[in-house]
Write an enzyme that holds these catalytic residues in place. Structure first.
Site, PDB file in Angstrom:
ATOM      1  CD  GLU A  44      27.224   1.129 -11.761  1.00 10.79           C
ATOM      2  OE1 GLU A  44      27.291   0.099 -11.076  1.00 10.79           O
ATOM      3  OE2 GLU A  44      26.408   2.033 -11.566  1.00 10.79           O
ATOM      4  CG  HIS A  74      21.901   4.227 -12.862  1.00 10.15           C
ATOM      5  ND1 HIS A  74      23.172   3.910 -13.287  1.00 10.15           N
ATOM      6  CD2 HIS A  74      21.352   3.070 -12.435  1.00 10.15           C
ATOM      7  CE1 HIS A  74      23.380   2.617 -13.089  1.00 10.15           C
ATOM      8  NE2 HIS A  74      22.292   2.090 -12.582  1.00 10.15           N
ATOM      9  CD  GLU A  79      -1.555  -2.378   1.802  1.00 14.11           C
ATOM     10  OE1 GLU A  79      -0.333  -2.610   1.940  1.00 14.11           O
ATOM     11  OE2 GLU A  79      -2.429  -3.223   2.086  1.00 14.11           O
TER      12      GLU A  79
END
Ligand code: GLN
Ligand code: ZN
Length: 761
Positions: free
Chosen positions: A672, A701, A22
Site C-alpha cells: 500500500e 479505499h 443488532e
C-alpha cells in the site's frame, strides 16, 4: 468498587454491537436512510439495557458504563473533550457530525473527508484517529456519559463511567496544521478531564475508570513521568470520585510505581499479558485497590480457576483491596458461547466468551470471599476442562510435528534472488512494468446470494461451484479485455481471507455467531485455532486450475500467510506463537507445492497483518520479526526457483517492519503506497531491498476513479526510486469492496498509464 465485600468483581468493558449484531444492522440501515433516528436510538438503548442487566444479574459489583458506542470509543472521547475536527463543525445535527467524522460523506451540502482509522494497539480492532491542531479547543461535553449513567441508575446498577485517559487519547491522536505534538497539550486536556470529574462528583458518581493502555507500550519516552504528573494532578482535585487507572495489553514496568505514587485509589494491571510478580515489589500499592486482570479479556480460553486463585492469593499482602477483573474489555471476544450449537463437548468446555468470562470473574471473587469450597463445582469444571484440553489428541499431531522439524532442519530456503529472477523471467516472459491486481474482485450481490443459498441448502455444492466458476470466468475475461499481464481468479469463493482457510484446515474451529467488532459497524468472526494444524486436502487448487485453464496469461494462486492467519484468529495459548506459526506455514507450504504442480507459475502469499502483531514493547520486537519472517519463508520455500512468489502488505505504517519485509525475500512485494506517496520505496531501498515491488498506484479505499495521468505521475515518481525491471503496476489492495464500474474504469486507466510509461521509460 467498594462494597462490604472484601473482594469485588468487575470487568473493564464489554461488547456493544449486540449479541446478534443488532447495532450493526440498525446503524447501517440508518446510514442508508432506511431507519429513523428514534428507531436507531431505541435499538441502542435496548443493547445498553440488556448489557447492564446481564452484567448485574451475573453478580458484578461494579459495572462499566459509557462503554456503548455508535462507532468507536476514541471518537466518543473526541466528542467528550470537544476535539472533533473543525471540518465537521458546520454540520448541525450531533449524530450526523459524529458519523461524518467517522466515515466522511456529504452532509448539509458539506463534503467531509473522514478521520483516519488505525489498529488499537496489537488487536484487530480499529479506532478513529483524532486530529489535534492549533484550532482544537478542548471543552467538556458530558451528555453521553450522563445519559448512560442515568440509564444505569434507573436499573439500579452500580455504574462506573469509563473514559479513555488523557495520555492515551493524545498519544493516539495525530497532529495537524502545525508542528506541535498532541501530547504538548496534556496539561490543558487534563484540566478538562478535571472539570468532568467534578461534574461527575456532583452527580454522585463514586468511581471513574481511566483507560491508559498506552502506559504498557514504548510509544512515549517519558511514560512514567507523564503518568505520575497527570494522575497526581487529577487525584489532587478537591471534588472528585475515586479514580481507577486501568492498563492493559502488557506490563507497566516503571509506570506502575509511578502511578502508585499518585493518590489515585485503584490501579488495574493485566495479569494475562503481564506478570503478577510486578505487584508485590511496589510498596506504594499497600494502601490501594489493585484491579487484577486475571481473566483473559481478548482470547477465548477458559480460565484455570485454581491457578488464578493462586495468583490472586499472591497479591493479597501487597494491596489494601483486591478487585477481580478481566485483563481488558471483553469487546475483543464474542458475546457468548450459548450462540454456538455446533461445537463438540470437549472443545466447548475449553472455551469462554464474553459472558462466560464474567461468570469466571464472579466465581473467583466469591472464591476469595467465601473460600474455595464455595466455588468447588466451578473449580472442578475448570480442572476437568483443563485436563481434557491437555490430553486431547488434536493438540498433538505427531506427524505434523515431525514433518515440521525435519523441514526446518533441512533449511527451508530458496535459491539466491538473482538466480530466481532469471529462472522466472524465462518461465513467465513478462513485459517491463507488468500490471496485476491484488486478488479479490468486487463481491457482487450474485456472489453473496449464492453463498447464502448454499448455507440454507437452497442450492447444492455443484450449483454453487457452477456459479463461482461463472464469476471467475467473468473476472478472467475482464482482465484479458483490460490487457492486464498477470491475472487473478478474483476470490469469489472466499467469505474472508482467513476464515476460508480455517474452515478447511485441521486444528481450527469456525464459529457460527462469534462476531467481534472490527471497526464501526464492521464485525469479523475470528476462527479458533485450538489444535495442531494440518491440511487434509488441497484448498485452492481446483479454483486456480480452472482460472488458469481460461487464459494463456499467468494466473496467480492466492494464499493467506501464516502471520495473518494467526493475527485474525483466536490462537491457542498452550505453546509459543512461533510454533503455531510454523504449523500454519507448513499447511500453506503444502498448498504452494500442489498449486505449482497444477501449473500455477505465480503464487501470492498475503501478509497484511505483519505489522499488526508487532509486540508493544521494543525488547520483544526482534524475536517476533524473526519468527514471522521464518514462517513466511517456510511457507514459500517449497517451490522451485522458477515459480514466482508474491506477497502483499497493507493497512499500516511499515517503518518498524521494513527490514522484515525485505527479509521475507518474496520475488515481488505489492504494498500500500498510494496514500503514503511512494515514500515506502525509499524506505525499502534504505534496507537494501532489491526484489520486485508494486507500490499501490491508486487507492482502492476511495470510490473515486484515479485518472491515467495520475497513475502515470505515480509511476514516474516510483521510477526515480526503483529501476523499471523491478517495478510492478497494481492497485494498493484487493478490490472486493468496490463497485464493478469503478474497478473497470480504474484498472483501464492503470493499464493505459503503464503502457504510456513503458514506451517512455
Ligand atoms: N488477496 C486479498 C484480496 O485481494 C488481500 C486482502 C488484503 O490485503 N487484506 O482481497
Ligand atoms: Zn491489502
Amino acid at each position: 468498587m467498594t462494597t462490604s465485600k472484601q473482594f469485588t468483581a468487575t470487568i473493564l468493558g464489554s461488547p456493544r454491537i449486540g449479541p446478534k449484531r443488532e447495532l450493526k444492522r440498525a446503524v447501517e440501515k440508518y446510514w442508508a436512510g432506511n431507519l429513523d433516528r428514534t428507531e436507531l436510538e431505541s435499538v441502542a438503548a435496548k443493547i445498553r439495557r440488556d448489557t447492564l442487566e446481564s452484567l448485574a444479574a451475573a453478580g458484578l459489583d461494579s459495572i462499566p458504563v459509557n462503554t456503548f458506542s455508535f462507532y468507536d470509543q476514541v471518537l466518543d472521547t473526541a466528542v467528550l473533550v470537544g476535539a472533533l475536527p473543525p471540518r465537521v463543525a458546520g454540520i448541525a445535527d450531533e449524530l450526523d457530525r459524529y458519523f461524518a467524522a467517522a466515515r466522511g460523506g456529504s452532509y448539509d451540502g458539506i463534503d467531509v473527508s473522514p478521520l483516519e482509522m488505525t489498529k488499537w494497539f496489537d488487536t484487530n480492532y480499529h479506532y478513529i484517529v483524532p486530529e489535534i491542531g492549533p484550532d482544537t479547543t478542548f471543552a467538556v461535553n458530558p451528555a453521553k456519559i450522563l445519559a448512560e449513567l442515568k440509564e444505569a441508575r434507573v436499573l439500579n446498577v452500580p455504574a462506573r463511567p469509563v473514559l479513555i485517559g488523557p495520555i492515551t487519547f493524545l498519544a493516539l491522536s495525530k497532529a495537524v496544521n502545525g508542528p506541535g505534538a498532541p501530547l504538548d497539550r496534556l496539561a490543558e486536556l487534563t484540566a478538562v478531564y478535571g472539570e468532568l470529574l467534578s461534574l461527575l462528583a456532583d452527580e454522585g458518581v463514586d468511581w471513574v475508570q481511566f483507560d491508559e493502555p498506552v502506559l504498557v507500550t514504548d510509544m512515549l519516552d517519558n511514560t512514567a513521568e507523564l503518568a505520575e504528573r497527570t494522575y497526581d494532578s487529577l487525584a489532587s482535585l478537591p471534588k472528585r470520585p475515586a479514580l481507577f487507572v486501568a492498563t492493559y495489553f502488557g506490563e507497566l514496568t516503571d509506570a506502575l510505581p509511578a502511578l502508585a505514587r499518585t493518590p489515585v485509589e485503584a490501579i488495574g494491571v493485566d495479569l494475562v499479558a503481564g506478570n503478577a510478580s510486578a505487584v508485590p515489589v511496589v510498596p506504594e500499592l499497600a494502601d490501594k485497590t489493585v484491579v487484577a486482570g486475571i481473566v483473559d479479556g481478548r482470547n477465548i480460553w477458559r480460565t484455570d480457576l485454581q491457578v488464578a486463585l493462586g495468583t490472586l492469593a499472591s497479591l493479597l499482602g501487597s494491596c489494601a483491596h483486591l478487585a477481580v477483573s478481566t485483563s481488558c474489555s471483553t469487546l475483543h471476544v464474542p458475546y457468548t458461547l450459548d450462540a454456538e450449537d455446533d461445537i463438540d463437548a470437549a472443545l466447548r468446555s475449553w472455551l469462554s466468551f464474553g459472558f462466560e468470562k464474567v461468570t469466571e470473574v464472579v466465581a473467583l471473587a466469591r472464591g476469595l470471599n467465601e473460600g474455595r469450597e464455595a466455588i468447588s463445582a466451578e473449580i472442578t469444571a475448570s480442572n476437568d476442562a483443563i485436563a481434557s484440553r491437555k490430553s486431547d489428541p488434536r493438540l498433538d499431531n505427531a506427524q505434523v510435528r515431525s514433518r515440521l522439524s525435519s523441514i526446518i532442519a533441512s533449511g527451508a530456503t530458496r535459491g539466491p534472488a538473482d538466480q530466481r529472477r532469471a529462472a522466472q523471467q524465462e518461465h513467465l516472459d513478462l513485459p517491463v512494468l507488468p500490471t496485476t491486481t491484488i486478488g479479490s474482485y468486487p463481491q457482487t450481490s450474485a456472489i453473496r446470494v449464492a453463498r447464502a443459498e448454499l448455507r440454507s441448502s437452497q442450492i447444492d455444492a455443484a450449483e454453487y461451484e457452477r456459479r463461482m466458476k461463472a464469476e471467475i470466468a467473468a473476472v478472467v475475461e475482464l482482465q484479458e479485455d483490460l490487457d492486464i499481464d498477470v491475472l487473478v481468479h478474483g476470490e469469489p469463493e472466499r467469505n474472508d481471507m482467513v476464515q476460508y482457510f480455517a474452515e478447511q484446515l485441521e486444528g481450527f474451529f469456525a464459529t457460527q455467531n462469534g462476531w467481534v467488532q472490527s471497526y464501526g459497524s464492521r464485525c469479523v468472526r475470528p476462527p479458533v485455532l485450538f489444535g495442531d494444524v494440518a491440511r487434509p486436502t488441497p484448498m485452492t487448487v481446483e479454483w486456480a486450475k480452472y482460472a488458469q485453464s481460461l487464459s494463456n496469461r499467468p494466473v496467480k494462486g492466492m494464499l493467506t500467510g501464516p502471520v495473518t492467519i494467526l493475527a485474525w484468529s483466536f490462537v491457542r495459548d498452550d505453546q509459543p506463537l512461533a510454533e503455531t506459526a510454523g504449523q500454519v506455514a507448513l499447511a500453506i507450504r503444502d498448498e504452494t507445492v500442489d498449486l505449482e504442480a497444477a501449473g500455477i507459475a505465480i503464487l501470492q502469499v498475503d501478509e497484511p497483518a505483519l505489522r499488526e502483531l508487532l509486540p508493544l514493547r521494543s525488547k520483544d520486537k526482534e524475536e517476533y520479526l524473526k519468527w514471522a519472517v521464518d514462517a513466511f519463508r517456510l511457507a514459500t520455500s517449497g517451490v522451485t526457483d522458477s515459480t514466482q512468489i508474491h506477497t502483499h502488505l497493507c493497512y499500516s505504517e511499515f517503518g518498524e517492519v521494513i527490514g522484515a519485509i525485505a527479509d521475507l525475500d518474496a520475488d515481488v512485494t505489492s504494498i500500500e503506497a498510494a496514500r503514503s506517496h511512494m515514500e515506502v520505496l525509499g524506505d525499502l531501498n534504505a534496507v537494501g531491498f532489491g526484489n520486485g515491488v508494486g507500490p499501490g498506484v491508486y487507492d482502492i479505499h476511495s470510490p473515486r476513479v484515479t485518472t491515467t495521468d495520475e497513475v502515470a505521475v505515480s509511476l514516474r515518481e516510483a521510477l526515480k526510486a526503483v529501476p523499471a525491471e523491478r517495478l510492478w503496476v497494481n492497485p494498493d489492495c484487493g478490490l472486493k469492496t468496490r463497485k464493478s464500474e469503478e474497478v473497470t474504469a480504474a484498472l483501464r486507466n492503470m493499464v493505459a498509464a503503464a503502457k504510456q510509461v513503458r514506451t517512455s521509460a
